[in-house]
Design an enzyme around this catalytic site. Sequence first.
Site, mmCIF file in Angstrom:
data_model
loop_
_atom_site.group_PDB
_atom_site.id
_atom_site.type_symbol
_atom_site.label_atom_id
_atom_site.label_comp_id
_atom_site.label_asym_id
_atom_site.label_seq_id
_atom_site.Cartn_x
_atom_site.Cartn_y
_atom_site.Cartn_z
ATOM 1 N N ARG A 128 0.845 -1.199 0.000
ATOM 2 C CA ARG A 128 0.000 0.000 0.000
ATOM 3 C C ARG A 128 0.868 1.232 0.000
ATOM 4 N NH1 ARG A 128 -5.514 -1.712 2.802
ATOM 5 N NH2 ARG A 128 -6.380 -2.134 0.774
ATOM 6 N N GLN A 133 -0.410 2.354 -5.858
ATOM 7 C CA GLN A 133 -1.824 2.678 -5.643
ATOM 8 C C GLN A 133 -2.704 2.300 -6.838
ATOM 9 O OE1 GLN A 133 -1.926 6.647 -4.195
ATOM 10 N NE2 GLN A 133 -3.589 6.217 -2.786
ATOM 11 N N ASP A 136 -3.708 -1.476 -6.997
ATOM 12 C CA ASP A 136 -4.294 -2.045 -5.787
ATOM 13 C C ASP A 136 -5.716 -2.566 -6.040
ATOM 14 O OD1 ASP A 136 -5.228 -2.617 -3.272
ATOM 15 O OD2 ASP A 136 -4.810 -0.642 -2.414
ATOM 16 N N SER A 139 -8.378 -2.574 -3.116
ATOM 17 C CA SER A 139 -9.075 -1.301 -2.913
ATOM 18 C C SER A 139 -10.176 -1.125 -3.953
ATOM 19 C CB SER A 139 -8.105 -0.117 -2.995
ATOM 20 O OG SER A 139 -7.300 -0.102 -1.858
ATOM 21 N N TYR A 235 -3.302 -1.818 7.572
ATOM 22 C CA TYR A 235 -4.404 -2.721 7.886
ATOM 23 C C TYR A 235 -4.672 -2.737 9.380
ATOM 24 C CZ TYR A 235 -4.093 -4.804 3.223
ATOM 25 O OH TYR A 235 -4.104 -5.011 1.873
#
Length: 391
Positions: A128, A133, A136, A139, A235
């Site tokens: 992350r 990004q 990902d 997400s 997380y």
Amino acid sequence: MILGVPKESYPGERRVALVPVVIPNLTKAGFEVVVESGAGAGAGYPDELYTEKGAKILPERAAVFAQADIVVQVLCYGSNDITGKADLPLMRRGQALIGFLRPLGSVEVIQEIARTGVTSFAVELMPRTTRAQNMDALSSMGTICGYKAVLLAGVTLPKIFPMLTTAAGTITPARVFVIGAGVAGLQAIATARRLGAVVSAYDMRPAAKEQVQSLGGRFVELPIEAKNAQDARGYGTAQDESFYARQRELLGRAVAESDVVIATAVVPGKKAPVLITADMVKHMAPGSVIVDLAAERGGNCELSQAGKVVIAHDVKIIGEINLASEVPYHASQMYARNLTAFLTYLAKDGKLRVDADDEIVRETLLTRDGEIVNARVREFFKLPEPAASRQ
Ligand code: NAD
């Protein structure tokens, strides 16, 4: 390099790993794309759209695996625990495989994948970081699930969400409570707000407070503090049972006062914490709805059943799994963009760059040359050092 896109085989799965619009970018980066016939149909992308963008359609699944240097899937064996195993004999040593592999799921299954000799990358392990990004996929799917969870609640609740002032009187807005304000939870807050509900949310990570408030939600503060609530990757961390017991006690009131609860609290590799007991459900108003996005991981609600809708004490508890597949067009588009970013990052001079010094490669690389090579996964399953580093 040939990229192969097999049709997803998990029952009911409608997503596809690549959508036609990303193909020109992949071609520019040196990839050719072969697609199993009908792979995009469930998501709204017929074969012709792929051919128009330069992909080749193959009628046979086995031919896609045979031609591909890199196979890209949404649910690979590992995350597809129902039909995924059938793909194992189609894989070969040195071939690359990218997709959801549930790397912290079953060590036996990952070992089976490793034994095919395939070089696999688990998208769940994407770091992350700012650089990663746009790769990902967790997400992306979280965003879709958070949105869809609210819509499901909306069509199930015997009330409307917004406040209305009409000639027939005033209707008060629905109250939505979101537990777990990560990617899915934040999207649920935003969606419920757009529909006019009064939204509150809770997360054990203190950092979530500001994000909840910036979306117009009220942050529910509980007088307990989690120990190291957030790990280095951002997380939430596992807590001991006494912490969860205290949470349940303190969440009772917020749950009882809500028409809708959207539960999203999960911890990577662990069973989801039970935060809503049967007794808490009993205290909700008749007709209330709980959407438990953690159902597949054991559930945040004690009464949830994965893949089912349970009615208890006049409350509907929706334990839907694989919700992202219910929004297949955009879920596939987002996933395909994540994969394209990852693939173009990995490709160099017409080859896949499997450089263990690179953080993104190192963190996502799961199996290679017959072994589970990922350090985090090896540590999680307490596997001894890999053969290569013992020499
Ligand atoms: P997730 O899906 O693993 O978990 C959902 C949420 O549940 C988390 O916010 C977690 O804190 C919460 N949770 C777990 N146990 C709980 C408990 N007992 N009680 C209450 N809440 C509990 O998380 P996620 O959606 O993947 O995101 C986690 C964080 O990572 C978020 O802050 C998110 O913004 C961040 N993130 C950063 C990047 C990046 O920097 N590139 C990308 C994605 C997400």
